[in-house]
Motif scaffolding. Structure first.
Motif, PDB file in Angstrom:
ATOM      1  N   ASP A 317     -22.276 -51.338   9.844  1.00 20.67           N
ATOM      2  CA  ASP A 317     -22.301 -51.350   8.389  1.00 20.67           C
ATOM      3  C   ASP A 317     -23.520 -52.138   7.918  1.00 20.67           C
ATOM      4  OD1 ASP A 317     -19.475 -50.225   7.576  1.00 20.67           O
ATOM      5  OD2 ASP A 317     -19.089 -51.696   9.149  1.00 20.67           O
ATOM      6  N   HIS A 318     -24.206 -51.577   6.915  1.00 22.51           N
ATOM      7  CA  HIS A 318     -25.361 -52.277   6.333  1.00 22.51           C
ATOM      8  C   HIS A 318     -25.373 -52.071   4.827  1.00 22.51           C
ATOM      9  CE1 HIS A 318     -29.300 -54.042   5.883  1.00 22.51           C
ATOM     10  NE2 HIS A 318     -29.696 -52.976   5.198  1.00 22.51           N
ATOM     11  N   ASP A 319     -25.508 -53.177   4.112  1.00 24.31           N
ATOM     12  CA  ASP A 319     -25.583 -53.161   2.655  1.00 24.31           C
ATOM     13  C   ASP A 319     -27.046 -53.308   2.241  1.00 24.31           C
ATOM     14  OD1 ASP A 319     -25.395 -53.516  -0.070  1.00 24.31           O
ATOM     15  OD2 ASP A 319     -23.683 -54.884   0.029  1.00 24.31           O
ATOM     16  N   PHE A 320     -27.611 -52.244   1.667  1.00 26.12           N
ATOM     17  CA  PHE A 320     -29.003 -52.270   1.240  1.00 26.12           C
ATOM     18  C   PHE A 320     -29.190 -53.026  -0.073  1.00 26.12           C
ATOM     19  CE2 PHE A 320     -28.828 -48.560   3.993  1.00 26.12           C
ATOM     20  CZ  PHE A 320     -29.998 -48.682   4.738  1.00 26.12           C
ATOM     21  N   GLY A 321     -28.070 -53.343  -0.739  1.00 24.01           N
ATOM     22  CA  GLY A 321     -28.153 -53.943  -2.055  1.00 24.01           C
ATOM     23  C   GLY A 321     -28.244 -52.874  -3.131  1.00 24.01           C
ATOM     24  N   SER A 322     -28.105 -53.299  -4.379  1.00 22.30           N
ATOM     25  CA  SER A 322     -28.162 -52.381  -5.523  1.00 22.30           C
ATOM     26  C   SER A 322     -27.116 -51.280  -5.418  1.00 22.30           C
ATOM     27  CB  SER A 322     -29.564 -51.763  -5.661  1.00 22.30           C
ATOM     28  OG  SER A 322     -30.539 -52.775  -5.828  1.00 22.30           O
ATOM     29  N   GLY A 323     -26.006 -51.553  -4.709  1.00 25.03           N
ATOM     30  CA  GLY A 323     -24.893 -50.608  -4.656  1.00 25.03           C
ATOM     31  C   GLY A 323     -24.950 -49.599  -3.539  1.00 25.03           C
ATOM     32  N   LEU A 324     -25.960 -49.658  -2.663  1.00 29.42           N
ATOM     33  CA  LEU A 324     -26.106 -48.676  -1.588  1.00 29.42           C
ATOM     34  C   LEU A 324     -25.666 -49.277  -0.262  1.00 29.42           C
ATOM     35  CD1 LEU A 324     -27.068 -45.844  -0.773  1.00 29.42           C
ATOM     36  CD2 LEU A 324     -29.340 -46.840  -0.362  1.00 29.42           C
ATOM     37  N   SER A 327     -22.656 -46.777   6.468  1.00 26.95           N
ATOM     38  CA  SER A 327     -21.622 -47.072   7.466  1.00 26.95           C
ATOM     39  C   SER A 327     -21.592 -45.968   8.510  1.00 26.95           C
ATOM     40  CB  SER A 327     -20.241 -47.189   6.810  1.00 26.95           C
ATOM     41  OG  SER A 327     -20.186 -48.261   5.903  1.00 26.95           O
ATOM     42  N   SER A 328     -21.301 -46.372   9.734  1.00 24.21           N
ATOM     43  CA  SER A 328     -21.199 -45.415  10.820  1.00 24.21           C
ATOM     44  C   SER A 328     -20.092 -45.832  11.773  1.00 24.21           C
ATOM     45  CB  SER A 328     -22.528 -45.330  11.581  1.00 24.21           C
ATOM     46  OG  SER A 328     -22.428 -44.434  12.674  1.00 24.21           O
ATOM     47  N   ARG A 329     -19.356 -44.843  12.277  1.00 24.08           N
ATOM     48  CA  ARG A 329     -18.323 -45.056  13.283  1.00 24.08           C
ATOM     49  C   ARG A 329     -18.558 -44.065  14.419  1.00 24.08           C
ATOM     50  NH1 ARG A 329     -18.201 -48.659  10.348  1.00 24.08           N
ATOM     51  NH2 ARG A 329     -16.485 -49.525   9.123  1.00 24.08           N
ATOM     52  N   THR A 330     -18.578 -44.583  15.641  1.00 27.15           N
ATOM     53  CA  THR A 330     -18.836 -43.748  16.810  1.00 27.15           C
ATOM     54  C   THR A 330     -17.807 -44.064  17.886  1.00 27.15           C
ATOM     55  OG1 THR A 330     -21.209 -43.830  16.336  1.00 27.15           O
ATOM     56  CG2 THR A 330     -20.560 -43.068  18.524  1.00 27.15           C
ATOM     57  N   ILE A 371     -19.069 -38.936  16.116  1.00 28.82           N
ATOM     58  CA  ILE A 371     -19.787 -39.898  15.286  1.00 28.82           C
ATOM     59  C   ILE A 371     -19.688 -39.482  13.830  1.00 28.82           C
ATOM     60  CG2 ILE A 371     -21.974 -38.668  15.737  1.00 28.82           C
ATOM     61  CD1 ILE A 371     -23.406 -41.362  15.286  1.00 28.82           C
ATOM     62  N   ASP A 372     -19.445 -40.448  12.972  1.00 30.20           N
ATOM     63  CA  ASP A 372     -19.398 -40.222  11.535  1.00 30.20           C
ATOM     64  C   ASP A 372     -20.353 -41.216  10.883  1.00 30.20           C
ATOM     65  OD1 ASP A 372     -17.346 -39.085   9.133  1.00 30.20           O
ATOM     66  OD2 ASP A 372     -18.321 -41.004   8.703  1.00 30.20           O
ATOM     67  N   ALA A 373     -21.222 -40.721  10.023  1.00 23.37           N
ATOM     68  CA  ALA A 373     -22.177 -41.582   9.328  1.00 23.37           C
ATOM     69  C   ALA A 373     -22.240 -41.176   7.865  1.00 23.37           C
ATOM     70  CB  ALA A 373     -23.564 -41.484   9.962  1.00 23.37           C
ATOM     71  N   HIS A 374     -22.220 -42.156   6.987  1.00 29.34           N
ATOM     72  CA  HIS A 374     -22.228 -41.830   5.563  1.00 29.34           C
ATOM     73  C   HIS A 374     -22.864 -42.948   4.743  1.00 29.34           C
ATOM     74  CE1 HIS A 374     -18.304 -43.875   6.294  1.00 29.34           C
ATOM     75  NE2 HIS A 374     -18.647 -44.524   5.197  1.00 29.34           N
ATOM     76  N   GLY A 391     -21.792 -37.831   3.607  1.00 22.45           N
ATOM     77  CA  GLY A 391     -21.919 -38.105   5.031  1.00 22.45           C
ATOM     78  C   GLY A 391     -21.798 -36.869   5.891  1.00 22.45           C
ATOM     79  N   MET A 392     -21.947 -37.100   7.184  1.00 19.34           N
ATOM     80  CA  MET A 392     -21.818 -36.042   8.174  1.00 19.34           C
ATOM     81  C   MET A 392     -21.024 -36.560   9.369  1.00 19.34           C
ATOM     82  SD  MET A 392     -25.461 -34.016   8.209  1.00 19.34           S
ATOM     83  CE  MET A 392     -24.659 -32.626   9.045  1.00 19.34           C
TER      84      MET A 392
END
Length: 712
Positions: A317-324, A327-330, A371-374, A391-392
């Motif tokens: 999980d990474h928070d870019f800031g400004s609401g973005l 997240s990824s689960r593998t 893997i799920d990334a969104h 996501g995909m």
């Protein structure tokens, strides 16, 4: 007044804020003013006028309906690792079973975890112990772990409840959120993860059927700045089942490592190993008979059920800031499973004491990578709050499935003589299956003036299937593209009450050469979360249907799509931490199923098998607070009722209505040391859970376990 509010449910929980405010006000009333306030004097004459300046009050709601370990009430769900949503904001019926509830009820299986959940029926195959058996709203329920697919529990692996922080049950069609699944609902298991603190427990358990078990769950920070933490969880069990010549052994170990790279980035790696060495069942009993549950009509030298599975899960999980947020689960998992047993099959009475039997064996292995990334983007404009998720998901699966079948010697139940295992000439079915699934999805949620919440979800799954018949050498392939949608509308009448309406679609994994099974559901509901104490109350009405139902034609042994089934019902559920040391879980479901179309098979107008019209449950806890040397004592009693249900769609044979009772007692022997006693089916109620088509299978009998637990 300053409040420190931490709520695990996710974004902006109004419930957490309201609860903190309530507790803060309560604290002000309870604290004597001389200890918590300073008097101010009148500026003109210097005399005290009784005006007080209050010290800051810091309130945390952790442990008061917010912590899975300290409360049976959870105010939100994880959304399977996608959009976490508060209880009142969700346009669907969702139930959460927390680790506290799982532990106090000492749920040994997933079926026991789900027993007190509305809309869910469990254990309808009785002493057939190969798989987890449960349905939601009348249909099979697909399972997920941390939002990633595990598949249909029927034919899958029995999961270990001790591995999970919580179990989330989302009712209704939800392929847009999770992916391919049946329309009744899904079960999502949330794995235990490392924490940024030192904690732990160890326990020993003994009880019925020579049950011996030890377990542990502990963790701590590796670095002083909390950037690196670990967790180690394990359970080792040596036991028998309730019938002769059986075993129910297990080895489970799970380790996790979390790296908090910075304030915005976190990654977790989890490995777990599961080894089950059991017996698939008692072999069943001749129809209409009344045997002791301990009677075993299988073959001691052949009845086995072995499972070995290795799983590696990676979360980022990474928070870019400004609401973005990204997240990824593998997850990668591999398993080898196999079972074999001799079972009774005698559709009619022969007037003797010899039970006809068959041998059946199966061996499976698979490798699965998913893997799920969104991305999630939260923003606001005017009086509108927006959450967007895009996501995909990608999954590749490869597995083999080999099955064996043969006639077994009959057995005289008055004087059993064992004949050993079979001598198969070869398998009757052997397949190799490869599947690649690629999915794209988008979810949008708009909140208008913190009152009206509109949500819509769209998803497309592309499935590439290939099956090799290893007996004939025939290779079959197929490509499918399946679109599903979901829409919901929630209106928050007050801060405590919301109402919703939703429409959702589902699609189940197809069988090669046959159209996928599809489902859709319409639902309306009302939810109540009172301010006065931690509690959740909900009622929902639904109308769901499933089309292109796939069955195996007994004449050709091939699968075919035959028609449509429908279930209409109502679910009511309550979970509450009540005043005066009481807590309660209550559920009631009414389900009316109907076969709408059934090809050439008839049965139109009949009810679905294993779907009782009425299911109700109630569990109540009471804690007697300790005094002097006596520690706290907690008493729990539960009851579970279900009306009669048919064993098949011909509606010729059905079960009896039944009610069973469970009980629990815990005593704090010393600080951090607890003695706990649990009993399931307290009065040893006995009924035929499945039968009438070759053999009868009884429900599980009474079991009593005693656990000594040390925490730190």
């Amino acid at each position: 007044m300053n409040f420190s509010i931490r709520n695990q449910a996710g974004r902006g929980s109004l419930k957490g804020y309201r609860l903190a405010l309530l507790l803060g006000c309560t604290a002000l009333v309870a604290i004597p003013l001389p200890l918590s306030a300073q008097e101010q004097t009148d500026s003109q004459d210097g005399e005290s006028v009784g005006v007080t300046v209050l010290e800051p009050v810091v309130v945390s709601v952790d442990g008061y309906g917010a912590s899975d370990e300290s409360s049976i009430v959870s105010f939100g769900n994880t959304g399977g690792g996608k959009l976490a949503t508060d209880f009142l904001d969700t346009a669907a019926s969702v139930s959460v079973i927390t680790s506290k509830e799982i532990q106090f009820r000492d749920a040994q299986t997933v079926e026991q975890v789900l027993d007190y959940t509305s809309g869910v029926t469990t254990d309808f195959y009785g002493s057939d112990d190969r798989f987890d058996y449960y349905k939601i709203r009348g249909f099979d329920a697909y399972s997920y772990r941390d939002g990633l697919p595990l598949g249909d529990p029927f034919g899958g692996i029995r999961e270990e409840p001790y591995a999970f922080e919580r179990v989330e049950v989302l009712k209704g069609a939800d392929s847009t959120i999770f992916g391919v699944s049946d329309p009744g609902g899904t079960v999502n298991f949330v794995s235990k993860k490392p924490r940024s603190e030192r904690f732990g427990e160890a326990y020993i358990t003994g009880g019925s059927f020579d049950h011996a078990e030890v377990g542990f769950d502990f963790g701590d920070n590796i670095t002083e700045d909390d950037t690196l933490s670990y967790r180690l969880t394990g359970k080792f069990q040596n036991a028998d089942a309730e019938y002769d010549y059986s075993n129910d052994d297990e080895s489970f170990i799970m380790g996790g490592l979390t790296w908090r790279i910075d304030d915005a980035t976190e990654m977790t790696l989890i490995y777990d190993y599961l080894d089950l060495d059991g017996t698939p069942g008692s072999g069943g009993y001749p129809i209409g008979s009344d045997f002791s549950r301990s009677t075993f009509l299988g073959e001691p030298d052949y009845n086995y059920n072995d499972v070995t599975r290795n799983t590696v899960t990676w979360m980022f999980d990474h928070d870019f800031g400004s609401g973005l947020i990204f997240s990824s689960r593998t997850r990668y998992s591999s398993s080898e499973t196999g079972f074999g047993y001799a079972y009774v099959y005698e559709p009619v009475s022969n007037g003797d004491t010899i039970a006809d039997r068959y041998y059946f064996g199966n061996a499976q292995s698979y490798d699965d990578f998913v893997i799920d990334a969104h991305f999630e983007y939260d923003t606001s404009f005017a009086n509108v709050d927006s959450r967007t998720l895009a996501g995909m998901q990608y999954e590749t699966y490869s597995g083999t499935n080999v099955s064996y079948y043969d006639v077994a010697p009959g057995i005289d139940w008055t004087n059993p003589v064992r004949s050993g295992g079979p001598n198969y000439a070869g398998p009757y079915a052997s397949t190799k299956n490869d599947q690649i699934t690629t999915s794209a999805y988008v979810l949008e949620e708009l909140t208008f003036s913190e009152k009206l919440i509109a949500s819509v979800g769209l998803r497309n799954d592309w499935l590439n299937l290939e099956q090799l018949n290893q007996l004939s050498g025939t290779n079959t392939t197929g490509d499918y593209s399946e679109f599903t949608g979901r829409a919901g509308l929630t209106y928050k009448i007050t801060d405590e009450v919301s109402t919703y309406a939703s429409y959702a679609q589902s699609v189940a994994p197809p069988t090669l050469g046959i159209e996928p099974e599809r489902g859709e559901q319409y639902e309306v509901g009302l939810k109540y979360a009172p301010l006065a104490f931690p509690a959740l109350f909900s009622v929902s009405l639904y109308d769901l249907s499933k089309t292109n139902i796939t069955v195996t034609n007994p004449a050709t042994s091939l699968q075919e799509s035959i028609g449509e089934a429908r279930v209409r019902g109502i679910d009511l559920e309550a979970k509450a931490e009540l005043p005066h040391n009481f807590s309660m879980t209550a559920a009631y479901s009414y389900m009316m199923s109907e076969i709408v179309e059934n090809g050439t098979r008839g049965n139109v107008g009949n009810q679905l098998g294993f779907v009782p019209n009425n299911v109700a449950s109630l569990w109540v806890d009471y804690t007697l607070e300790g005094e002097g040397r006596r520690g706290d004592m907690t008493f729990g009693l539960g009851a579970h009722y279900q009306s009669a249900y048919y064993f098949g769609e011909d509606n010729l044979v059905k079960s009896d209505p039944n009610i069973t009772f469970d009980a629990a007692f815990s005593y704090d022997v010393a600080e951090h040391t607890t003695l706990q006693v649990n009993a399931t089916n307290l009065f040893n109620e006995k009924y035929v859970a499945y039968g009438g088509y070759g053999a009868d299978w009884y429900n599980p009998g009474r079991a009593v376990y005693v656990t000594l637990r040390q925490t730190w």
